[in-house]
Design an enzyme around this catalytic site. Structure first.
Site, mmCIF file in Angstrom:
data_model
loop_
_atom_site.group_PDB
_atom_site.id
_atom_site.type_symbol
_atom_site.label_atom_id
_atom_site.label_comp_id
_atom_site.label_asym_id
_atom_site.label_seq_id
_atom_site.Cartn_x
_atom_site.Cartn_y
_atom_site.Cartn_z
ATOM 1 N N GLU A 31 0.560 -1.208 0.185
ATOM 2 C CA GLU A 31 -0.082 0.101 -0.088
ATOM 3 C C GLU A 31 0.851 1.392 0.146
ATOM 4 O O GLU A 31 1.874 1.238 0.768
ATOM 5 C CB GLU A 31 -0.831 -0.032 1.126
ATOM 6 N N CYS A 50 -5.544 -2.279 2.697
ATOM 7 C CA CYS A 50 -5.334 -2.222 3.882
ATOM 8 C C CYS A 50 -6.404 -2.843 4.958
ATOM 9 O O CYS A 50 -6.673 -4.128 4.811
ATOM 10 C CB CYS A 50 -5.073 -0.848 4.418
ATOM 11 N N LYS A 52 -9.407 2.597 -3.226
ATOM 12 C CA LYS A 52 -9.803 2.136 -2.026
ATOM 13 C C LYS A 52 -11.373 2.460 -1.780
ATOM 14 O O LYS A 52 -11.689 3.726 -1.840
ATOM 15 C CB LYS A 52 -8.964 2.346 -0.707
#
Length: 549
Positions: free
Chosen positions: A301, A424, A370
């Protein structure tokens, strides 16, 4: 009258606690319960700590038996809140490390943040124990009421507002690997319902059975039989599990282990990029190999903590790295500007936490933005209020925009099917990762999880995160590839078996083959429907018991 057993004496004393002793017992039992989670996995402790919660609710019911139910509810909710506060405080202490990355700016907020999150999450347990007390029974049926209430509270905790299903109680039944196979059927919320029953009943059977011998016999049966059956079924599933891999696919996972503080400094970004480029061209032994035989490279990430699509020189460097037939999958910042003004609002462009797929020449092949952003870390629900209070440093950090839903699958060249991208903590959400219905709900070949746990140092946090991501692989019957900035990077097959591992603060690479995906297990097909069915059956049984009494 036969002498009381030690467990019965403890139960009686816990029921009689009042004031600060009652609160301390609840918080202490909750804190010790955190040992059941990663990285300790000492789940037998729940055979002691969950009965303490039951006995505390017993005490509330006894003291307020002749009063309004409201008083019983408040007293029971208080016990649940203190138990939950201790549990979440011990299990989430590591969030304080994030405030030390820039200690000169944010350290003063650490005590409040470390206390505030457990206090808020404990409200779910308070609601569960309060509601359970309204149908509290004098017999063992009360445990069913608590199991129903706590499992419902855990499900709500994973869905209300943005949701935060971290350390759901059901994770106690996902270690060792044989027990983890149950997640492929029940999912983590179904396991939570089972866990409360399994860990609460034995101590109560010992203290409340007419015969001491029969009480111990029933307690051992309730405690061990479900675990032995689940373990045996899991062992049989693993014993018959193939270890096939997808031909012609070799993934290099890169863990540069760069300092989180450096990642916030623009002057360090060129060095961070060079680190990733250099490591990518080296095999796990550290020898340069020019990515020979490697089909895919996976970076973590925000491996590029800047928008590489706006920097042609960065894309050119990536293009020089990648040989023909090799694809880079990398976490990065992405900026979206208005084509005419360069902005979309007076504030500025939209910024995304993205996963980019880059091919030969550094050309963009696919991307994912995301969807589930971290509250107060990636977006601020109360941004105007924080700014009004003068906390502008915090307000200015909460600048990410959520991607569009349903979550798209990534079409990555060289894979047998699309990949499910999770950035994440998106990996902690069970059942919600594969979005869409009908023809839109495709079956991916792999889960690609990139994360940056460097905020939380060498604590329990990254280890808990890894374990929860691993359970997603078993629930969905899909292999999982995980790249983390400072660790833990890993690969797991669709049964949760490890195929690669790079520990915390290890700098290096690992090459893994891609395990094959399984046919969808029950949880992947039906999601939480089986949990809902079991929960409704439990409600029906408890309703009949209450009605008959």
């Amino acid at each position: 009258m036969p002498a009381q057993t030690p467990i019965a004496i403890v139960a009686e004393r816990v029921r009689g606690l009042v004031g600060w002793r009652r609160r301390a017992a609840a918080a202490g039992a909750g804190a010790v319960s955190a040992l059941a989670m990663a990285p300790f996995f000492f789940w037998p402790v729940l055979w002691l700590t969950l009965p303490v919660l039951v006995w505390l609710i017993d005490g509330a019911a006894d003291r307020h038996a002749d009063q309004r139910r409201g008083r019983r509810l408040v007293a029971a909710a208080g016990a649940g809140w203190w138990w939950g506060f201790g549990y979440f405080l011990a299990g989430l202490y590591w969030i304080g490390d994030a405030f030390l990355v820039e200690a000169e700016v944010f350290a003063f907020l650490m005590p409040a943040a470390v206390m505030a999150m457990p206090a808020g999450l404990a409200l779910f347990y308070a609601a569960a124990t309060g509601i359970a007390s309204l149908v509290w029974q004098s017999r063992l049926w009360r445990v069913l009421g608590l199991a129903l209430a706590l499992s419902a509270a855990e499900w709500l905790r994973g869905h209300i507002l943005s949701g935060f299903p971290w350390n759901v109680l059901g994770y106690a039944l996902t270690y060792p690997l044989e027990l983890m196979q149950s997640a492929a059927v029940l999912g983590i919320y179904g396991l939570t319902l089972a866990a409360v029953l399994i860990f609460s009943l034995p101590a109560l059977l010992v203290t409340e059975s007419a015969s001491r011998r029969s009480g111990w016999a029933m307690a051992l049966a309730v405690a061990l039989l479900p675990l032995l059956v689940a373990g045996a079924l899991g062992w049989a599933r693993l014993a018959d599990a193939p270890s096939a891999t997808v031909p012609g696919v070799k993934i290099r996972i890169v863990q540069a282990s760069t300092s989180q503080r450096d990642r916030l400094r623009p002057e360090q970004w060129p060095r961070i990029l060079r680190d990733h480029l250099d490591l990518s061209a080296r095999d796990p032994a550290g020898k340069p190999d020019g990515l020979a035989g490697v089909t895919h490279v996976l970076w973590p990430e925000t491996a590029m903590p800047f928008p590489p699509l706006e920097h042609p020189e960065v894309l050119s460097a990536i293009g020089d790295l990648l040989p023909e037939g090799t694809t880079l999958i990398a976490g990065a910042i992405r900026v979206e500007r208005h084509p005419a003004t360069g902005n979309v609002s007076p504030v500025g462009p939209r910024i995304f936490n993205s996963l980019l797929v880059l091919g030969k020449g550094g050309f963009l092949v696919a991307l994912y933005d995301k969807i589930r952003l971290v509250p107060f870390g990636e977006f601020l629900p109360v941004r105007p209020l924080l700014a009004a209070l003068g906390l502008r440093e915090i307000a200015e950090r909460g600048g990410f925009t959520s991607g569009s839903e349903p979550r798209p699958l990534l079409a990555i060249p060289g894979l047998p099917a699309a990949a499910l991208p999770l950035i994440c903590y998106e990996a902690i959400f069970p059942g919600a990762n594969l979005q869409g219905t009908g023809a839109d709900r495709q079956r991916p070949a792999v889960i690609v999880n990139v994360t940056n746990d460097g905020w939380f140092g060498n604590t329990s946090g990254p280890r808990q995160h890894l374990h929860q991501a691993r359970v997603r692989a078993v629930e969905e019957g899909l292999p999982l590839l995980r790249a983390a900035n400072n660790g833990i990077s890993a690969g797991f097959d669709a049964y949760g078996r490890p195929v690669g591992y790079l520990g915390i603060d290890v700098r290096g690479t690992m090459d893994v083959s891609l395990p094959v995906a399984l046919a969808p297990p029950l949880y992947a097909r039906f999601g939480d429907s089986l949990f809902f069915a079991a929960w409704l059956c439990g409600v029906g049984v408890l309703g009949c018991v209450v009605w008959r009494q």
